[in-house]
Enzyme design. Structure first.
Site, PDB file in Angstrom:
ATOM      1  N   ARG A 271       0.864  -1.180   0.000  1.00  0.00           N
ATOM      2  CA  ARG A 271       0.000   0.000   0.000  1.00  0.00           C
ATOM      3  C   ARG A 271       0.898   1.225   0.000  1.00  0.00           C
ATOM      4  NH1 ARG A 271       2.458   1.898   3.705  1.00  0.00           N
ATOM      5  NH2 ARG A 271       0.931   3.524   3.819  1.00  0.00           N
TER       6      ARG A 271
ATOM      7  N   ASP B 206      -1.736  10.716  -2.087  1.00  0.00           N
ATOM      8  CA  ASP B 206      -2.166   9.696  -3.059  1.00  0.00           C
ATOM      9  C   ASP B 206      -2.486  10.304  -4.404  1.00  0.00           C
ATOM     10  OD1 ASP B 206      -2.840   8.569  -0.243  1.00  0.00           O
ATOM     11  OD2 ASP B 206      -2.619   6.889  -1.633  1.00  0.00           O
TER      12      ASP B 206
ATOM     13  N   ASN C 232      -5.046  12.574   0.624  1.00  0.00           N
ATOM     14  CA  ASN C 232      -4.164  11.698   1.418  1.00  0.00           C
ATOM     15  C   ASN C 232      -5.047  10.969   2.434  1.00  0.00           C
ATOM     16  OD1 ASN C 232      -1.521  10.683   2.064  1.00  0.00           O
ATOM     17  ND2 ASN C 232      -1.602  11.878   3.939  1.00  0.00           N
TER      18      ASN C 232
HETATM   19  O1  MRU Z   1      -4.458   3.248   2.240  1.00  0.00           O
HETATM   20  P1  MRU Z   1      -2.973   3.428   2.107  1.00  0.00           P
HETATM   21  O2  MRU Z   1      -2.195   2.841   3.238  1.00  0.00           O
HETATM   22  O3  MRU Z   1      -2.486   2.965   0.745  1.00  0.00           O
HETATM   23  O4  MRU Z   1      -2.772   4.992   2.163  1.00  0.00           O
HETATM   24  C1  MRU Z   1      -1.472   5.519   2.096  1.00  0.00           C
HETATM   25  C2  MRU Z   1      -1.413   6.990   2.231  1.00  0.00           C
HETATM   26  O5  MRU Z   1      -2.404   7.659   2.373  1.00  0.00           O
HETATM   27  C3  MRU Z   1      -0.063   7.619   2.102  1.00  0.00           C
HETATM   28  O6  MRU Z   1       0.021   8.754   2.905  1.00  0.00           O
HETATM   29  C4  MRU Z   1       0.155   8.033   0.639  1.00  0.00           C
HETATM   30  O7  MRU Z   1      -0.066   6.936  -0.211  1.00  0.00           O
HETATM   31  C5  MRU Z   1       1.505   8.556   0.399  1.00  0.00           C
HETATM   32  S1  MRU Z   1       2.727   7.290   0.481  1.00  0.00           S
HETATM   33  C6  MRU Z   1       4.236   7.921   0.106  1.00  0.00           C
END
Ligand code: MRU
Length: 348
Positions: free
Chosen positions: A45, A239, A249
């Site tokens: 993730r 994201d 994010n």
């Molecule tokens: O649901 P996730 O764990 O994939 O979410 C991750 C995030 O929100 C991070 O802050 C984002 O992807 C940036 S990672 C460098």
């Protein structure tokens, strides 16, 4: 040094992030369907890590192809990309990586390459995407590290570390690692990041590995620690960043940004340009993933909320650009007005 996704001759090797911090188990994903499931089920993730994994997924899809006709390979790859593209909707790095791999295929096809050459070219591009991602985080760490003052405590939300990227640095944690490498004394406050607990499980684990001092708090404590003067800067990842600088994010980021503004604390976003979506004019157009409500009603098998309760489980939120002090990319530091500064980054 943490590298959560690795290409091997057998397939894509992924650190199973669902089990951290109590178990360090690696899974060997041998098909593109395994990779798609790995992204969907959160084995991997974090936006850049999802992008790198999807690129390897496309390369695996090509490797699995047994036909002899390039047009059949093209049809198969279209299907592989569709499967990978349906895994998670918010992190634009997924679609960025899939599009780049598609362009690589079309270029190789137009050049009249053989099927085995096309397979090699796709694998090489996936490896390049991975290496370029690590290099981008290194530069983000350098640029971002300069913005953090000596003897600061930095609050971060979710996990935007090596685990969430191609590895080694991370975006938000890259900035922290960059500041530490520049000789500064830095400590971190990690929001636990309910409901999936990326802060408690992953950020805390990563920083302990690097011996960077970290204190874990619940999400609801961030206002209190800011009011107490315990936080000198906030750094988060993203994201998807819209053309106007609105930032999607992990859910709760918007709350942290509002609190940072209230307390006069700089709020930085660290992300590679593969996270910037110039086709998305504002944050309103960013699709927000909604996840299984069981993440909220249960902790593992323990039920917390009454049976049948109505629940929302938004995985991300959007922080409006006016709350963002700067966006740190591999090309440097973008500041408002972001419509211009972000576009310029792509032209450099
Ligand atoms: O649901 P996730 O764990 O994939 O979410 C991750 C995030 O929100 C991070 O802050 C984002 O992807 C940036 S990672 C460098």
């Amino acid at each position: 040094m943490i590298i959560p996704v690795k290409w091997t001759d057998e397939g894509v090797n992924m650190l199973d992030q669902r089990l951290l911090p109590t178990e360090e188990k690696w899974l060997m994903l041998k098909t593109y369907n395994d990779v798609a499931a790995g992204i969907r089920d959160m084995v991997v993730r974090g936006a850049p890590a999802i992008g790198v994994s999807a690129a390897y997924g496309v390369a695996l899809g090509a490797k699995q192809f047994v036909g002899t006709n390039v047009v059949d390979l093209e049809d198969e790859l279209d299907y592989v990309c569709e499967v990978l593209g349906k895994t998670r909707p918010t992190a634009v790095n997924l679609f960025w990586a899939i599009d780049r791999m598609k362009r690589t295929f079309h270029k190789a096809k137009a050049e009249g390459r053989s099927i085995s050459e096309i397979k090699q070219t796709l694998l090489q591009d996936a490896k390049d995407i991975h290496e370029e991602d690590i290099e981008s985080q290194r530069l983000i760490a350098q640029f971002g590290g300069e913005l953090i003052e000596d003897n600061s405590t930095v609050l971060t939300h979710c996990n935007a570390g090596a685990l969430a990227t191609g590895g080694v640095w991370g975006t938000a944690l890259g900035v922290i690692r960059g500041a530490v490498n520049q000789g500064k004394t830095i400590s971190v406050i990690a929001d636990e990041t309910r409901p999936y607990m990326q802060g408690a499980r992953l950020t805390a684990w990563e920083l302990l590995q690097d011996q960077i001092p970290v204190r874990l708090i619940t999400d609801s404590m961030s206002g209190h620690v800011m009011k107490n003067g315990d936080v000198q800067a906030v750094v988060v990842g993203s994201d998807r960043i819209a053309a106007n600088g609105d930032v999607a994010n992990k859910i709760g980021t918007y709350m942290v940004a509002v609190l940072a503004r209230r307390h006069g604390i700089p709020f930085y976003v660290a992300a590679p340009l593969s996270t910037v979506d110039l086709n998305c004019p504002t944050g309103d157009q960013i699709p927000i993933e909604e996840r299984d409500i069981r993440e909220i009603t249960h902790v593992k098998d323990i039920q917390l909320a009454p049976e049948g309760i109505d629940v929302s489980n938004y995985a991300f939120d959007v922080t409006p650009n006016d709350l963002i002090t700067a966006i740190i990319t591999e090309k440097g530091v973008a500041r408002a007005p972001y419509v211009e500064s972000l576009k310029n980054m792509f032209n450099e």
